[in-house]
Design a protein around this motif. Sequence first.
Motif, short mmCIF file in Angstrom:
data_model
loop_
_atom_site.label_atom_id
_atom_site.label_comp_id
_atom_site.label_asym_id
_atom_site.label_seq_id
_atom_site.Cartn_x
_atom_site.Cartn_y
_atom_site.Cartn_z
N GLY A 159 0.82 -1.21 0.00
CA GLY A 159 0.00 0.00 0.00
C GLY A 159 0.84 1.25 0.00
O GLY A 159 0.57 2.21 -0.73
N GLN A 160 1.89 1.26 0.83
CA GLN A 160 2.77 2.43 0.86
C GLN A 160 3.49 2.62 -0.48
O GLN A 160 3.64 3.75 -0.96
N ASP A 161 3.92 1.52 -1.07
CA ASP A 161 4.59 1.62 -2.38
C ASP A 161 3.66 2.23 -3.42
O ASP A 161 4.06 3.09 -4.22
N LYS B 212 0.68 3.20 12.78
CA LYS B 212 0.89 3.89 11.51
C LYS B 212 -0.27 3.61 10.56
O LYS B 212 -0.89 2.55 10.60
N LEU B 213 -0.53 4.60 9.73
CA LEU B 213 -1.63 4.50 8.78
C LEU B 213 -1.33 3.43 7.73
O LEU B 213 -0.28 3.44 7.10
N ALA B 214 -2.28 2.51 7.56
CA ALA B 214 -2.15 1.47 6.54
C ALA B 214 -3.12 1.81 5.40
O ALA B 214 -4.33 1.65 5.54
N VAL B 215 -2.57 2.29 4.31
CA VAL B 215 -3.42 2.68 3.18
C VAL B 215 -3.82 1.43 2.40
O VAL B 215 -3.32 0.33 2.64
N THR B 216 -4.76 1.60 1.47
CA THR B 216 -5.23 0.47 0.68
C THR B 216 -4.14 -0.02 -0.27
O THR B 216 -3.14 0.68 -0.51
N ARG B 217 -4.31 -1.20 -0.82
CA ARG B 217 -3.32 -1.74 -1.76
C ARG B 217 -3.20 -0.87 -3.01
O ARG B 217 -2.18 -0.90 -3.69
N ALA B 218 -4.25 -0.08 -3.26
CA ALA B 218 -4.22 0.84 -4.41
C ALA B 218 -3.54 2.16 -4.06
O ALA B 218 -3.39 3.03 -4.91
N GLY B 219 -3.13 2.30 -2.79
CA GLY B 219 -2.42 3.51 -2.39
C GLY B 219 -3.33 4.66 -1.98
O GLY B 219 -2.89 5.81 -1.94
N LYS B 220 -4.57 4.35 -1.63
CA LYS B 220 -5.51 5.40 -1.20
C LYS B 220 -5.62 5.41 0.32
O LYS B 220 -5.46 4.39 0.98
N LEU B 221 -5.91 6.61 0.87
CA LEU B 221 -6.00 6.75 2.31
C LEU B 221 -7.15 5.94 2.90
O LEU B 221 -7.08 5.48 4.04
N THR B 222 -8.21 5.74 2.12
CA THR B 222 -9.36 4.98 2.59
C THR B 222 -10.10 4.40 1.38
O THR B 222 -9.92 4.88 0.25
N GLU B 223 -10.91 3.38 1.63
CA GLU B 223 -11.66 2.76 0.53
C GLU B 223 -12.76 3.69 0.02
O GLU B 223 -12.92 3.88 -1.18
N ASN B 224 -13.53 4.24 0.94
CA ASN B 224 -14.63 5.12 0.53
C ASN B 224 -15.09 5.97 1.71
O ASN B 224 -14.72 5.74 2.85
N VAL B 225 -15.92 6.95 1.39
CA VAL B 225 -16.54 7.81 2.39
C VAL B 225 -18.05 7.72 2.19
O VAL B 225 -18.54 7.90 1.08
N GLN B 226 -18.76 7.42 3.26
CA GLN B 226 -20.21 7.28 3.18
C GLN B 226 -20.90 8.37 3.98
O GLN B 226 -20.38 8.84 4.99
N THR B 227 -22.08 8.74 3.53
CA THR B 227 -22.89 9.72 4.26
C THR B 227 -23.85 9.00 5.19
O THR B 227 -24.44 7.99 4.81
N ILE B 228 -23.97 9.50 6.41
CA ILE B 228 -24.92 8.92 7.36
C ILE B 228 -25.85 10.03 7.87
O ILE B 228 -25.56 11.22 7.72
N ARG B 229 -26.97 9.62 8.46
CA ARG B 229 -27.95 10.59 8.92
C ARG B 229 -27.72 11.07 10.35
O ARG B 229 -27.90 12.23 10.67
N THR B 230 -27.37 10.13 11.21
CA THR B 230 -27.19 10.46 12.62
C THR B 230 -25.95 9.77 13.19
O THR B 230 -25.34 8.92 12.53
#
Length: 252
Positions: free
Chosen positions: A157-159, A223-241
């Motif tokens: 992921g870091q690479d 330490k932060l483990a990024v995705t194998r694609a090198g992204k900080l997170t897979e996705n961001v979702q919206t929630i109501r509460t």
Amino acid sequence: MTNTEYESEAKLFLGGKRTTGFAAIAAVLLILLCLVFLVFRSNNDDQSRASAVPSAPSTPQINTAPAPAVAPPADEETANQPLTQAPETTWALVGKVALPTVPGVGPATVDGLIATGYQHSSTGALLAAANAFYRFVYAGDEIWEQMTDAMMAPGPGQDAWRKLRGGVKTGDTDLTAEYTQITGFQFLSYTPTESVIQLVTVDNNGSLQVTAVRMDWADSDWKLAVTRAGKLTENVQTIRTLKGFIAWNGVG
């Protein structure tokens, strides 16, 4: 001096008679005793004056042993359980985002955008996740490589991140940019070697988003483990509460 002269002097000193000589000796002894008394008294007076004068404060003993920046967990079993309530937290603005610190838990060292040194516990993992994610968002072209070396877990992921981030030029870091604020969290999983934490953020319009952040224990730190694609997170979702999440915020 001749013997005769010596005898004359002796007679003068002793008075020519035994009794007179004894009296002279007594007088001499009395004078000597007086002198001893005066010297003794003088010494005592000097000591009394010395004791009456406040002594200079002694140099304080300084403990040169460095205090541990990160304290060991008080209870290993509790420390290795996912948090069920928010820790008592100190918040400080980095740019326009409030980021958390807990004394003795982390971060122990902060140098600009680089924050390292977290307790080997679930609380340490939470603090590391919140700090690492936002600090990498702020990372500009001049600092991201140093941050990667210090704050990102090694591996594929870091690479991938290095290749991805190295191909983008964003200019200088804009610490005045508006970003969402942390407002809650939830542990999806926790072990002493890996933790996945959902961070809930809120924007200026009150909209809530949730992001899953993975942290690995590597080189004696979280330490932060990024995705194998090198992204900080897979996705961001919206929630109501915030239902199902633990409230945790430094702003609002």
